[in-house]
Each structure stands twice: as structure tokens, then as C-alpha cells.
Design an enzyme around this catalytic site. Structure first.
Site, PDB file in Angstrom:
ATOM      1  N   ASP A  35      12.164   2.166   1.766  1.00  0.00           N
ATOM      2  CA  ASP A  35      13.409   2.231   2.537  1.00  0.00           C
ATOM      3  C   ASP A  35      14.033   0.838   2.595  1.00  0.00           C
ATOM      4  O   ASP A  35      13.340  -0.164   2.748  1.00  0.00           O
ATOM      5  CB  ASP A  35      13.126   2.755   3.951  1.00  0.00           C
ATOM      6  CG  ASP A  35      14.400   3.201   4.656  1.00  0.00           C
ATOM      7  OD1 ASP A  35      14.550   4.414   4.887  1.00  0.00           O
ATOM      8  OD2 ASP A  35      15.251   2.334   4.973  1.00  0.00           O
ATOM      9  N   ILE A  36      15.331   0.788   2.468  1.00  0.00           N
ATOM     10  CA  ILE A  36      16.045  -0.492   2.433  1.00  0.00           C
ATOM     11  C   ILE A  36      16.038  -1.189   3.804  1.00  0.00           C
ATOM     12  O   ILE A  36      16.160  -2.412   3.871  1.00  0.00           O
ATOM     13  CB  ILE A  36      17.489  -0.266   1.907  1.00  0.00           C
ATOM     14  CG1 ILE A  36      18.039  -1.527   1.278  1.00  0.00           C
ATOM     15  CG2 ILE A  36      18.404   0.289   2.973  1.00  0.00           C
ATOM     16  CD1 ILE A  36      19.306  -1.299   0.460  1.00  0.00           C
ATOM     17  N   ASN A  96      15.026  14.281   8.528  1.00  0.00           N
ATOM     18  CA  ASN A  96      16.175  14.621   9.352  1.00  0.00           C
ATOM     19  C   ASN A  96      17.060  15.603   8.585  1.00  0.00           C
ATOM     20  O   ASN A  96      17.254  15.439   7.374  1.00  0.00           O
ATOM     21  CB  ASN A  96      16.977  13.361   9.685  1.00  0.00           C
ATOM     22  CG  ASN A  96      16.183  12.397  10.551  1.00  0.00           C
ATOM     23  OD1 ASN A  96      15.589  12.805  11.543  1.00  0.00           O
ATOM     24  ND2 ASN A  96      16.152  11.124  10.174  1.00  0.00           N
ATOM     25  N   GLU A 104      21.607  10.728   7.564  1.00  0.00           N
ATOM     26  CA  GLU A 104      22.634   9.835   6.998  1.00  0.00           C
ATOM     27  C   GLU A 104      22.890  10.129   5.527  1.00  0.00           C
ATOM     28  O   GLU A 104      24.022   9.994   5.058  1.00  0.00           O
ATOM     29  CB  GLU A 104      22.197   8.375   7.142  1.00  0.00           C
ATOM     30  CG  GLU A 104      22.247   7.877   8.586  1.00  0.00           C
ATOM     31  CD  GLU A 104      21.662   6.490   8.735  1.00  0.00           C
ATOM     32  OE1 GLU A 104      21.352   5.851   7.713  1.00  0.00           O
ATOM     33  OE2 GLU A 104      21.499   6.063   9.885  1.00  0.00           O
ATOM     34  N   VAL A 105      21.832  10.460   4.804  1.00  0.00           N
ATOM     35  CA  VAL A 105      21.979  10.679   3.356  1.00  0.00           C
ATOM     36  C   VAL A 105      21.733  12.163   3.061  1.00  0.00           C
ATOM     37  O   VAL A 105      20.636  12.680   3.306  1.00  0.00           O
ATOM     38  CB  VAL A 105      20.988   9.803   2.557  1.00  0.00           C
ATOM     39  CG1 VAL A 105      21.163  10.041   1.063  1.00  0.00           C
ATOM     40  CG2 VAL A 105      21.174   8.332   2.898  1.00  0.00           C
ATOM     41  N   HIS A 109      15.081  14.050   1.960  1.00  0.00           N
ATOM     42  CA  HIS A 109      14.095  12.973   1.828  1.00  0.00           C
ATOM     43  C   HIS A 109      13.105  13.033   2.970  1.00  0.00           C
ATOM     44  O   HIS A 109      13.456  13.382   4.098  1.00  0.00           O
ATOM     45  CB  HIS A 109      14.764  11.589   1.788  1.00  0.00           C
ATOM     46  CG  HIS A 109      15.762  11.354   2.883  1.00  0.00           C
ATOM     47  ND1 HIS A 109      17.026  11.902   2.863  1.00  0.00           N
ATOM     48  CD2 HIS A 109      15.683  10.636   4.028  1.00  0.00           C
ATOM     49  CE1 HIS A 109      17.682  11.523   3.947  1.00  0.00           C
ATOM     50  NE2 HIS A 109      16.888  10.761   4.675  1.00  0.00           N
ATOM     51  N   MET A 110      11.869  12.682   2.658  1.00  0.00           N
ATOM     52  CA  MET A 110      10.811  12.574   3.661  1.00  0.00           C
ATOM     53  C   MET A 110      10.557  11.097   3.903  1.00  0.00           C
ATOM     54  O   MET A 110      10.382  10.323   2.958  1.00  0.00           O
ATOM     55  CB  MET A 110       9.529  13.244   3.136  1.00  0.00           C
ATOM     56  CG  MET A 110       8.433  13.381   4.169  1.00  0.00           C
ATOM     57  SD  MET A 110       8.841  14.602   5.449  1.00  0.00           S
ATOM     58  CE  MET A 110       8.583  16.142   4.582  1.00  0.00           C
ATOM     59  N   HIS A 111      10.585  10.703   5.177  1.00  0.00           N
ATOM     60  CA  HIS A 111      10.194   9.341   5.537  1.00  0.00           C
ATOM     61  C   HIS A 111       8.675   9.340   5.739  1.00  0.00           C
ATOM     62  O   HIS A 111       8.156  10.150   6.523  1.00  0.00           O
ATOM     63  CB  HIS A 111      10.824   8.918   6.867  1.00  0.00           C
ATOM     64  CG  HIS A 111      12.318   8.850   6.886  1.00  0.00           C
ATOM     65  ND1 HIS A 111      13.008   7.656   6.875  1.00  0.00           N
ATOM     66  CD2 HIS A 111      13.269   9.818   6.944  1.00  0.00           C
ATOM     67  CE1 HIS A 111      14.312   7.894   6.935  1.00  0.00           C
ATOM     68  NE2 HIS A 111      14.496   9.206   6.971  1.00  0.00           N
TER      69      HIS A 111
HETATM   70  P1  AMP Z   1      18.256   9.590   7.258  1.00  0.00           P
HETATM   71  O1  AMP Z   1      18.921   9.125   8.521  1.00  0.00           O
HETATM   72  O2  AMP Z   1      17.022  10.397   7.537  1.00  0.00           O
HETATM   73  O3  AMP Z   1      19.232  10.278   6.332  1.00  0.00           O
HETATM   74  O4  AMP Z   1      17.712   8.287   6.545  1.00  0.00           O
HETATM   75  C1  AMP Z   1      18.353   7.637   5.497  1.00  0.00           C
HETATM   76  C2  AMP Z   1      17.504   6.439   5.136  1.00  0.00           C
HETATM   77  O5  AMP Z   1      17.918   5.972   3.874  1.00  0.00           O
HETATM   78  C3  AMP Z   1      17.620   5.267   6.117  1.00  0.00           C
HETATM   79  O6  AMP Z   1      16.320   4.956   6.615  1.00  0.00           O
HETATM   80  C4  AMP Z   1      18.191   4.138   5.246  1.00  0.00           C
HETATM   81  O7  AMP Z   1      17.663   2.886   5.577  1.00  0.00           O
HETATM   82  C5  AMP Z   1      17.782   4.581   3.845  1.00  0.00           C
HETATM   83  N1  AMP Z   1      18.615   4.084   2.762  1.00  0.00           N
HETATM   84  C6  AMP Z   1      19.973   4.143   2.650  1.00  0.00           C
HETATM   85  N2  AMP Z   1      20.376   3.608   1.487  1.00  0.00           N
HETATM   86  C7  AMP Z   1      19.247   3.224   0.830  1.00  0.00           C
HETATM   87  C8  AMP Z   1      18.990   2.609  -0.447  1.00  0.00           C
HETATM   88  N3  AMP Z   1      19.985   2.264  -1.265  1.00  0.00           N
HETATM   89  N4  AMP Z   1      17.701   2.356  -0.772  1.00  0.00           N
HETATM   90  C9  AMP Z   1      16.697   2.679   0.055  1.00  0.00           C
HETATM   91  N5  AMP Z   1      16.870   3.265   1.254  1.00  0.00           N
HETATM   92  C10 AMP Z   1      18.129   3.527   1.641  1.00  0.00           C
END
Ligand code: AMP
Length: 126
Positions: A35-36, A96, A104-105, A109-111
Site C-alpha cells: 500500500d502506498i 471495503n 476509495e478504489v 482489493h483485500m488489505h
Molecule cells: P480502500 O479505501 O479500501 O479503497 O483502500 C484503497 C487503498 O489503496 C488505500 O489504502 C490507498 O493507500 C491505496 N492506494 C491508492 N493508490 C495506490 C497506489 N498507486 N499504490 C498502492 N496503493 C495505493
């Protein structure tokens, strides 16, 4: 109603090689990268290579091969990072989906988060 996939989302762009990522593991159907903005010493994002918006979209519509590959990759990352609950104090896996969860994305994706105490997943709401 089926999910509408936005192919301009940042993870779709990572999968197409348009923007860089810090890859941790890659398999036939799955990519994992750091994660960034990590929230803990270990904070890896695991994504399917297929176009799925959320966990329920993935579980309902992905092939068994994709689902098994994704799940095994999550396990392999936990083992490789030394955060499995049998050999360490453990980890959290969370995803999420949608507005209430502040996704957000819009690519599933799984954290995988670990390496420090993480507290309770939700604070008590009145
Ligand atoms: P979510 O709120 O569950 O959609 O989490 C999105 C995650 O993506 C966040 O933890 C961000 O820090 C991460 N993220 C966004 N852009 C990037 C990227 N270019 N590379 C790695 N992680 C990212």
C-alpha cells in the site's frame, strides 16, 4: 443490478502497467503490492487481475480458479511476511465495499495488515 467497472481506476492502471507498483507477489490471476500509505509495518493490497468492483462481485462472478488463486495468495503473503496467527500475534484482512465502507478504489482489493497491535476493527457507536 450488476456492478459497473470503471477501467480508469488506479488499480486497473497498475494492472495495465501504466503506473508503477511495489509488487510483493504475482500469480496467474492475482497481484499483491505494498500500500502506498501503509497503516502498519505490513500493509499489502491483494487484487484479482480480473475486473471486479467489490468482494461480493468477485465471489459471485469470478471463476473458481480465480477465487482459489486469490485466497491462496493471501495466505502465502501472510506466511511470507511472518504474520500468521500461529507463528506471530496475527494480522487483519479487510476489504471495503461501497460508500458506507469508504471504498476509495473501485477494484476489489483485500488489505493484509499486521506487524503491530491493530485494536478493534470498529469503535463503538452510540
Ligand atoms: P480502500 O479505501 O479500501 O479503497 O483502500 C484503497 C487503498 O489503496 C488505500 O489504502 C490507498 O493507500 C491505496 N492506494 C491508492 N493508490 C495506490 C497506489 N498507486 N499504490 C498502492 N496503493 C495505493
Amino acid at each position: 443490478m450488476a456492478y459497473d467497472y470503471d477501467d480508469q481506476n488506479v488499480f486497473a492502471r497498475i494492472l495495465r502497467g501504466e503506473i508503477p507498483n511495489d509488487t510483493v507477489m504475482e500469480t496467474e490471476h492475482t497481484l499483491a503490492f505494498n500500500d502506498i500509505t501503509p497503516q502498519a509495518p505490513v500493509h499489502v493490497l491483494v487484487i484479482p487481475k480480473g475486473a471486479y468492483v467489490t468482494y461480493d462481485d468477485f465471489c459471485a462472478n469470478a471463476s473458481e480458479a480465480e477465487i482459489v488463486d486469490f485466497a491462496r495468495t493471501c495466505a502465502a503473503i501472510c506466511k511470507e511476511r511472518g504474520i500468521t496467527a500461529d507463528a506471530s500475534p496475527g494480522f487483519r484482512a479487510l476489504t471495503n465495499a461501497g460508500e458506507h465502507a469508504v471504498q476509495e478504489v473501485p477494484h476489489f482489493h483485500m488489505h493484509i495488515i499486521g506487524g503491530r497491535p491493530l485494536g478493534r476493527i470498529l469503535s463503538k457507536m452510540d
